[in-house]
Design a protein around this motif. Structure first.
Motif, PDB file in Angstrom:
ATOM      1  N   PHE A   1     -36.408  30.658 -78.305  1.00 50.88           N
ATOM      2  CA  PHE A   1     -37.529  29.898 -77.745  1.00 50.88           C
ATOM      3  C   PHE A   1     -37.046  28.536 -77.244  1.00 50.88           C
ATOM      4  O   PHE A   1     -37.417  28.090 -76.156  1.00 50.88           O
ATOM      5  CB  PHE A   1     -38.622  29.689 -78.798  1.00 50.88           C
TER       6      PHE A   1
ATOM      7  N   PHE B   1     -34.029  27.557 -76.377  1.00 48.12           N
ATOM      8  CA  PHE B   1     -33.164  27.655 -75.207  1.00 48.12           C
ATOM      9  C   PHE B   1     -33.971  27.988 -73.962  1.00 48.12           C
ATOM     10  O   PHE B   1     -33.713  27.457 -72.877  1.00 48.12           O
ATOM     11  CB  PHE B   1     -32.065  28.700 -75.433  1.00 48.12           C
ATOM     12  N   SER B   2     -34.976  28.867 -74.101  1.00 45.14           N
ATOM     13  CA  SER B   2     -35.797  29.217 -72.946  1.00 45.14           C
ATOM     14  C   SER B   2     -36.474  27.977 -72.380  1.00 45.14           C
ATOM     15  O   SER B   2     -36.475  27.753 -71.166  1.00 45.14           O
ATOM     16  CB  SER B   2     -36.876  30.221 -73.351  1.00 45.14           C
ATOM     17  N   GLN B   3     -37.055  27.170 -73.279  1.00 45.88           N
ATOM     18  CA  GLN B   3     -37.732  25.963 -72.810  1.00 45.88           C
ATOM     19  C   GLN B   3     -36.748  25.041 -72.098  1.00 45.88           C
ATOM     20  O   GLN B   3     -37.018  24.520 -71.022  1.00 45.88           O
ATOM     21  CB  GLN B   3     -38.361  25.249 -74.010  1.00 45.88           C
ATOM     22  N   TRP B   4     -35.577  24.882 -72.684  1.00 43.22           N
ATOM     23  CA  TRP B   4     -34.571  23.986 -72.115  1.00 43.22           C
ATOM     24  C   TRP B   4     -34.093  24.487 -70.768  1.00 43.22           C
ATOM     25  O   TRP B   4     -34.047  23.749 -69.785  1.00 43.22           O
ATOM     26  CB  TRP B   4     -33.412  23.841 -73.120  1.00 43.22           C
ATOM     27  N   LEU B   5     -33.756  25.770 -70.691  1.00 52.88           N
ATOM     28  CA  LEU B   5     -33.188  26.291 -69.445  1.00 52.88           C
ATOM     29  C   LEU B   5     -34.192  26.197 -68.307  1.00 52.88           C
ATOM     30  O   LEU B   5     -33.837  25.801 -67.192  1.00 52.88           O
ATOM     31  CB  LEU B   5     -32.738  27.745 -69.641  1.00 52.88           C
TER      32      LEU B   5
END
Lengths: 403, 464, 182
Positions: free
Chosen positions: A264, A266-270
């Motif tokens: 979750f 990493f998804s937000q960051w990417l």
């Protein structure tokens, strides 16, 4: 089967006497902590309140994570939930305490939430944050806790029924309630995360935010269960009942939640990094620049990479004694992560690393109070719901290998 | 899969007394083997099967025609036109690949969770994955305009000195989808090898014997072989689980990495994954219900499988609903005019009908799955699964078409009308999928025989 | 060793059993009797059987791990070399070394290499494909893919001798014993 049930005596499954000791120690930490906190409000009210918000989100997260896990284990079935069910129930019973502990945030709201003082900050989302002045925010606080305490109460009541033989052999049903409960919990918690943490920066929004909090709470709860199970397994009766498989399952679930949380996050960051829109990326820039980048790196390495690598080992997952250190460490990393979410929101800390002693002391103080109340709840009942239909099978698989 | 004696109990689900069993009583090693293998080797080819195959083949004919015309003329025969440059092709791509995900979920994640009920549905669910990924894979290729240059997407030392650029999610897609196709195929094949050995011994026709024998690679059930085999199988499950999540995550990045309103939102990865599993389980039920009926496999694909699948559909459907809710909430909370407009456009704009149909099909109707009576009714399950399949297709339509047709600048707004060739390709891939499934259930055991044997009580080794 | 040369005509002796429990007991007995070149055959995996024949640790996990590390390293290396050294392109002002973006293909290649290495490794360790094997000369052995369980003591075992081994196998109470010709 029925014979075996009849042979079960509650006295044999009492919480070990040492729990009274743990309760006392927690209470001492709590009382000393509260005194220190009162001093803190005098010395530096702002920093104290920020520390308090970190502490509150962590310990609330633990209570709610346990409530969520309690419902998940009723839905999924299986033995993994049986050994920790009473831990989950006792944690969820701490929710009324968390309701009361919200008062410092309520009274200190003007020191925490910029938008409370300056309505012009919320022109775009006044409909949500400023419904009825701060009345909407206040009403939502009440609604969240009504939902959470109601769920915890009903689930605990039904759990209590399994402490004694049931009239007519009718078992309480948990599945429908747990399904509905999980829906309510996910929704209410997501909005609570918006109200209490995301709105610290009223210009920024992220749709995955609630899920990140949900995964973090699940991780805290699992780590706490591992710690409790390891402690309890040192004493009778769990010493005889709990086998490595129990730890193995909890270890696997902990690994799953470490990965879920990382996924979750990493998804937000990417997505925000790739979009690079000024109104979104500033949230990350405030949390990378000026020394915060080190904290971010620590979170990547020690909230994900290291626990992930360690939990791949089968041997480690099967031994409580080797898992407990990691579990304690993961709970600490949860606090670090909340710290990284909360503190860079404030004007002076945006892009300037800051660590106050109160960010450490207040979580410990609240923890003392929380744990004392937890152990008080925990000691009220036997370690296992003895008249749960699966208990004979559960005890059999535990003792079967002893012969 | 067989678990060690000590491993059998914990995460594994323990049925309630009133729940239907994983396998009907009265089966033995031999009867399990015969029931599954004879459905392929002994059963005469039926009229129904031939009819189904005929319809599938006809649709493949349509696909061939549509693709030939597409190659001759170009993508202009489709309804896509700037600004809506992604139309049916990408909708179908996401739809098909999402359907594939349930197969991997059943074979890998449920294996890791020791949910033994998966053993009788994993084989055809994996086959479903393969065929669905094949259907999905066609669309980006056809959509390229010059599909014969598809290999440009791969990093190879080209004489032009050009390389792909890895900051593009479309290049990530190439890696994700091709890895997924490869790993799904080997997972499926590895799972088939012991059963192919059974087919080799049971086949009577010399050609069949040869073919199964070749594919079985001389499997002879040695304890040492089983040990390596099991170690690999559980590891493949362990790596396929994050893989399947990553694939739909990458698909969601295709949208979320762009800054288009309605696409650029952080919840997309988990909500795409949940949606994929949602539609995938719907397809599993659409396939399993007729297969168990026509091939008399009710003793192996029991109501328990159907009910558990229904529960998973309910859970993933609720995650999808959560996604819709938070998309809308943050659109209004964040203060971006464009986000707000995007939501209002979905609700009241030119394509609002599709949005409300989507809500009805994907969110409202499936809520009846809360009732145990509905979950126990095969007809209801079949119809709801069909509804969900349509709903998930509409979801991708809404995401792609409403956002592209109304982006930032009103001067570049447009609209989208699919042509008959769009429909022809969609129908053609459904035909391809159906044909492949029809052929599969006639030539391969559609339930894993050796894993069913391991589920029998007599498979247990009794301690002395 | 000399025994093996004395009876080159056969591959080994094969005993047939009806239940997995019998097979595991027989395998344990054979191991206890000092046989090492023998194997158990079953229609589905039996954890206890591989333990009983003395095969405790599979090397497949190691192969998968090495494959995964190779895949991840080469995946990142490939992207780094392409986008930073060989063909640097400025896309949207992002740095050449865009690690958040590179993570995705790196992950996929890790999985791809780990999976393929595992599959090829498993077949290689098992010596497959091997379409023909002496055991297939015994007709009843085909039932190993259906419902029967077999134990084969190979003639190559130093302890193997025709009469002694035959007697030993009879003591295991199999449903039948047959010679496995080459």
């Amino acid at each position: 089967m029925s014979n075996e049930t009849a042979n079960l005596r509650q006295a044999d499954y009492a919480v070990p006497a040492q729990a009274a000791q743990w309760q006392k120690r927690s209470l001492i930490v709590g009382v000393v902590g509260v005194v220190v906190c009162i001093v803190g409000t005098v010395i530096s009210l702002d920093q104290f309140l920020r520390g308090y918000l970190i502490a509150y989100m962590f310990w609330l997260g633990l209570s709610l994570g346990c409530l969520g896990l309690l419902m998940v284990q009723y839905l999924s079935g299986g033995f993994w939930g049986l050994s920790i069910r009473r831990v989950l129930e006792a944690s969820s019973k701490c929710l009324p305490l968390m309701f009361v502990l919200f008062l410092p945030i309520l009274f200190g709201r003007h020191h925490l939430y910029e938008w409370m003082n300056d309505p012009s900050l919320t022109e775009h989302n006044r409909w949500y944050l400023h419904t009825g002045g701060w009345g909407g925010w206040f009403a939502r606080w009440i609604i969240y806790f009504v939902i959470w305490i109601a769920l915890a109460t009903v689930l605990n009541k039904r759990g209590d029924m399994q402490d004694s033989p049931l009239p007519g052999g009718i078992q309480p049903r948990f599945q429908g309630l747990s399904g509905l409960g999980l829906v309510l919990y996910s929704l209410s918690l997501s909005f609570a995360a918006v109200d209490w943490v995301m709105s610290l920066d009223p210009h920024w929004g992220s749709t995955i935010y609630g899920l990140i909090f949900l995964a973090g709470q699940g991780l805290s709860a699992l780590a706490f269960c591992v710690i409790m199970l390891t402690l309890l397994t040192r004493y009778s009766p769990y010493r005889e009942i709990i086998k490595p498989t129990q730890f193995h399952d909890l270890g696997k679930l902990m690994l799953a939640f470490v990965m879920l949380f990382a996924y979750f996050s990493f998804s937000q960051w990417l997505i925000i990094w790739a979009g690079n829109l000024p109104e979104e990326i500033s949230w990350y820039l405030n949390r990378i620049r000026g020394g915060w980048g080190v904290v971010a790196l620590i979170i990547i390495l020690f909230h994900f990479a290291l626990p992930f690598a360690l939990l791949l080992s089968r041997e480690r997952k099967r031994a409580g004694s080797r898992l407990i250190g990691l579990a304690v460490f993961l709970m600490f990393m949860r606090v670090v992560d909340i710290y990284w979410y909360v503190v860079p929101n404030f004007a002076h800390e945006r892009g300037h690393f800051y660590l106050s002693i109160w960010y450490v002391l207040v979580p410990l103080a609240v923890g003392g109070v929380w744990l004392a109340y937890f152990f008080y709840n925990f000691r009220q009942r036997p370690l296992l719901p003895l008249y749960e239909p699966q208990i004979p099978n559960f005890l059999q698989q535990g003792s079967g290998h002893g012969h | 899969m067989q678990q060690g004696p000590e491993e059998k109990t914990i995460l594994q689900d323990v049925p309630w007394p009133d729940e239907p069993p994983v396998m009907a009583p009265g089966q033995s090693f031999g009867s399990v083997t015969d029931t599954i293998a004879d459905a392929v080797l002994q059963r005469p080819i039926g009229l129904g099967w031939l009819l189904g195959l005929f319809i599938g083949m006809t649709l493949i004919g349509l696909l061939m025609m549509a693709v030939t015309y597409l190659f001759l003329v170009g993508v202009g025969i489709w309804g896509i036109e700037i600004p809506v440059a992604w139309g049916f092709a990408i909708i179908n791509f996401v739809w098909w690949i999402g359907i594939g995900h349930a197969g991997t979920l059943i074979s890998a994640i449920l294996l890791l969770l020791k949910q033994t009920w998966r053993n009788s549905i994993n084989r055809f669910a994996e086959a479903m994955t393969l065929f669905a990924v094949a259907c999905a894979g066609m669309f980006p290729l056809l959509h390229m305009g010059r599909p014969w240059l598809a290999y440009w997407m791969f990093p190879y030392p080209s004489s032009m000195g050009v390389w792909p650029q890895f900051r593009s999610p479309l290049v990530w897609d190439v890696f994700a989808v091709s890895t997924y196709a490869t790993i799904s195929a080997v997972f499926w094949y590895v799972g088939l090898v012991p059963d192919l050995a059974t087919m080799r011994e049971k086949a009577t026709h010399p050609a069949g014997k040869k073919l199964y024998g070749l594919l079985a690679m001389g499997w002879r059930g040695s304890a040492r072989h089983w040990k390596n085999y099991e170690a690999l199988y559980i590891l493949l499950a362990g790596i396929a689980t994050p893989l399947v999540l990553s694939v739909h995550t990458v698909v969601s990045f295709d949208f979320a990495v762009a800054i288009m309103p309605g696409w650029h939102t952080t919840i997309f990865p988990p909500y795409f994954v949940a949606g994929a599993i949602y539609s995938g389980f719907a397809m599993v039920l659409v396939l399993a219900i007729p297969i168990r009926h026509f091939y008399h496999l009710e003793g192996m694909i029991t109501m328990r499988h159907l009910q558990n699948s229904a529960k998973i559909m309910l859970a993933t459907g609720l995650i999808v609903a959560y996604g819709y809710a938070f998309e809308a909430f943050i659109a209004f909370y964040s203060g971006s005019t464009y986000e707000r407009f995007m939501m209002q456009n979905r609700w009241f704009g030119q394509y609002s009908m599709f949005y409300w149909m989507l809500i009805l099909f994907n969110i409202l109707i499936p809520q009846v799955l809360w009732f145990p009576k509905i979950r126990a009714n095969v007809r209801w399950l079949f119809s709801i699964s069909l509804v969900i399949l349509v709903g998930m297709w509409l979801e991708r339509f809404v995401i792609i078409v409403t956002s592209l047709s109304r982006d930032y600048l009103p001067s570049s707004w447009g609209h989208y009308t699919p042509t008959r060739w769009d429909y022809a390709v969609l129908a053609g891939t459904i035909g391809f999928f159906a044909t492949a499934m029809f052929i599969f259930i006639r030539i391969m055991p559609s339930i894993s025989i050796f894993e069913m044997r391991a589920l029998l009580p007599e498979a247990e080794v009794k301690a002395k | 060793m000399s025994h093996a040369q004395l009876s080159p005509a056969i591959y080994g002796l094969l005993a047939e059993f009806d239940t997995p429990t019998d097979l595991v007991d027989a395998a344990k007995a054979a191991h206890a009797a000092g046989y090492r070149k023998f194997d158990a055959y079953s229609p589905f995996p039996i954890e206890e059987a591989s333990e009983a024949v003395g095969f405790h640790k599979s090397r497949v996990p190691l192969i998968v791990l090495v494959g995964g590390i190779l895949g991840g390293a080469s995946g990142y290396g490939l992207q780094y070399w392409i986008n930073c050294i060989s063909y640097p392109l400025n896309i949207g002002g992002k740095p050449y070394q865009s690690w958040p973006a590179f993570i995705v293909p790196t992950f996929e290649l890790t999985i791809l290499f780990a999976g393929l290495c595992g599959v090829f490794g498993m077949f290689a360790l098992n010596g497959l494909p091997m379409p023909h094997h002496p055991l297939f000369n015994v007709d009843r052995f085909s039932l190993v893919t259906r419902d029967k369980f077999f134990l084969c003591v190979e003639a190559a075992d130093p302890k193997f001798d025709m009469d002694g081994t035959q007697r030993f196998m009879e003591s295991l109470r199999p449903t039948s014993i047959s010679e496995v010709p080459h």
